[in-house]
Write a protein that holds these residues in place. Sequence first.
Motif, short mmCIF file in Angstrom:
data_model
loop_
_atom_site.label_atom_id
_atom_site.label_comp_id
_atom_site.label_asym_id
_atom_site.label_seq_id
_atom_site.Cartn_x
_atom_site.Cartn_y
_atom_site.Cartn_z
N MET A 76 0.79 -1.01 0.03
CA MET A 76 -0.08 -0.06 -0.02
C MET A 76 0.88 1.04 -0.02
SD MET A 76 -2.95 1.15 2.33
CE MET A 76 -1.92 1.69 4.09
N PRO A 77 1.81 1.41 0.84
CA PRO A 77 2.53 2.79 0.93
C PRO A 77 3.30 3.14 -0.26
CG PRO A 77 3.05 1.43 2.92
CD PRO A 77 2.23 0.44 2.02
N SER A 78 3.90 2.12 -1.07
CA SER A 78 4.64 2.66 -2.18
C SER A 78 3.65 2.81 -3.30
CB SER A 78 5.61 1.36 -2.60
OG SER A 78 4.69 0.20 -2.91
N TYR A 79 2.59 2.36 -3.58
CA TYR A 79 1.63 2.41 -4.51
C TYR A 79 0.85 3.83 -4.00
CZ TYR A 79 2.23 -1.54 -7.58
OH TYR A 79 2.77 -2.26 -8.42
N TYR A 130 -3.54 1.25 -9.76
CA TYR A 130 -2.69 1.45 -8.34
C TYR A 130 -3.99 0.95 -7.23
CZ TYR A 130 0.97 3.71 -10.83
OH TYR A 130 1.97 3.80 -11.85
N ILE A 131 -5.04 1.52 -7.48
CA ILE A 131 -6.07 1.29 -6.54
C ILE A 131 -6.42 -0.09 -6.37
CG2 ILE A 131 -8.63 1.70 -5.95
CD1 ILE A 131 -8.19 4.37 -7.04
N ILE A 148 12.28 -0.49 7.54
CA ILE A 148 13.45 0.17 7.65
C ILE A 148 14.40 0.27 6.42
CG2 ILE A 148 15.44 0.55 9.20
CD1 ILE A 148 13.79 -0.16 11.48
N PRO A 149 14.57 -0.96 5.88
CA PRO A 149 15.58 -0.91 4.76
C PRO A 149 14.90 0.00 3.41
CG PRO A 149 15.64 -3.17 5.56
CD PRO A 149 14.58 -2.22 6.38
N LEU A 150 13.73 -0.33 3.37
CA LEU A 150 12.86 0.59 2.34
C LEU A 150 13.01 1.97 2.57
CD1 LEU A 150 9.50 -1.52 1.72
CD2 LEU A 150 11.45 -1.06 0.18
N MET A 151 12.96 2.46 3.81
CA MET A 151 13.07 3.87 3.89
C MET A 151 14.21 4.28 3.76
SD MET A 151 10.85 3.79 7.59
CE MET A 151 10.91 5.67 7.96
N ALA A 208 4.30 11.17 1.91
CA ALA A 208 2.97 10.33 2.25
C ALA A 208 3.43 9.02 2.49
CB ALA A 208 2.05 10.54 1.24
N GLU A 209 4.49 8.45 1.64
CA GLU A 209 4.84 7.07 2.05
C GLU A 209 5.50 6.91 3.18
OE1 GLU A 209 7.62 3.56 -0.20
OE2 GLU A 209 7.14 5.69 -1.26
#
Length: 583
Positions: free
Chosen positions: A35-38, A66-67, A156-159, A285-286
């Motif tokens: 969800m966050p990435s999309y 995306y939705i 955390i790695p994604l961030m 936002a992500e």
Amino acid sequence: MKELKHLNKYFKKYWFKLFMGILITIIARVFSLVMPSYVSKSIQTAEDAFAKTISGTVAKELLLEYILIIIGAALLSALFTFLMRQTIINVSRYIEYDLKNEVFDHYQFLNLNFYKKNRIGDLMNRISEDVNQVRMYAGPAIMYGMNTLTMFVCIIPLMFIKAPTLAAYTLIPLPILSVLIYQISKIIHKRSTKVQEFLSTLSTFTQESFSGVAVIKAYGLEPKINDELNGLAIQGKNTSMDLAKVNAWFFPLMILLIGISNIFVIYIGGRQYINGEIASIGIIAEFILYVNMLTWPVAIVGWLTSIIQRAEASQKRINEFLKEQPTIKNEVKELTPIEGDITFKNVTFTYEDTNITALNNISFTIKAGETVAFLGKTGSGKSTILDLVARLYDVSSGTVLIDNVPIQQKNLNSLRSSIGAVPQDAFLFSDTIENNIRFGNENASLQEIKEIAKKAVVHENIEGFAKKYDTILGERGITLSGGQKQRVSIARALLKDPRIFLFDDCLSAVDTETEEEILTNLKQLSQNKTTLIVSHRVSSAKNADKIIVLENGSIIQEGTHEQLNNVDGYYKELYLSQLSEKE
């Protein structure tokens, strides 16, 4: 967590279910990260459409795609979350079941001294409340722990990949949170132990109050008991509040630190966007979504710490009893036949809990099929002899022989299955009268039960009840009178048809006429069976093959009724006294 190592054998037993549960947990959390990435991509698409870098039609198509991806990922995450609970939580219930059985089985193997030293309420609390606290560790703690770990490892790695500087500022509060949790968890452990110990005290008090309610009412002690319970309630409230006050720090601290993280995201992220260091406002936002997704895992760390500390305290209390070893051990594994010869050779026995010497260097022999009565004043050691025959205790010195073999060399199950015992304090279960008698022989028919009840002279009493043999007895047989309880217990022993009968003053609440009838029936049923009768009445003893009189743990007279009645002594005095009372 050293006390919780006891559960490792159960984790090995259910390793496959746990492995599948952990795998499903990871999958569920991975889907939730879609969800966050999309959302970021959706905002980026809206920005591009606003900047006219893509057409409105393409933007609408992308947004719809995306939705749908977000909805699909959310549904899959929900499905796997359901499966996660169905596997890991179920395992915790299996472990709870196994642990309760382990504790209960161990209770049954422990000797009588253990039950003299420990209160019933405490035993009940350890097998119920303490096991329940351990279950929370074996299920919810593992499930949420893996959930938290997966979120940290993935988010955390994604961030850091997407915005290293913003990630660093966002995660600053987490080490502070870890230190606070460590300090608070130590306090929780101490206070959790106190709460569990108090619950044992409360269980003991209420159990004793309910069991002794007749005495409480008879002496008008209700106000005193209420005052004592009120005092315990205040103590319990204070103990629980001490724990609650510490637990109350967790969530406010976590929400505060997560709020600070959100402020960092908005402020630092906003500055980086203005300075062109991050390409899209969608990243902000992500990150806000990531931080809020970390809110529950971070918050749950405190809850998990509390659960683990409580489980550690509870398992420690359980392990204390599991480490207790029975002093009466079954040294012979194969079954051994029991004929009924009983010999005491220079037997001395001292009760461990009171240090009272109940028997002092006594010796006698009972041949198989003989009936022997034991008489004497209260505390002379009569009941102790029956306990030693049933091997509820082992002698302090000397030897008890069964069929000319030391009793320790007889299989314990063979010995006790060959004994039909009626204790001094007749104990009946909260069940039907029929099932209470059938306890002596679970395969007996109702007709056999009725026939044996007639021999115990209790059949007519039972038939007088509205539901007859289906009458449900109150706790400890409170529905029946003292004499009826004794006769139902006698019927239970007779139905067992053992090689050895042990009757411990079991006719004390029965009138003399009923006693005479029962003894006549007993003489017929106990032919060729060894019978030991403890009594304060000469009428119960006079027809025995041998009478042994005890005083202060020593034998002072031994012989038949005629022999003892022809010499001056305790027996003759007792006989003349009871004879004059009867007349």
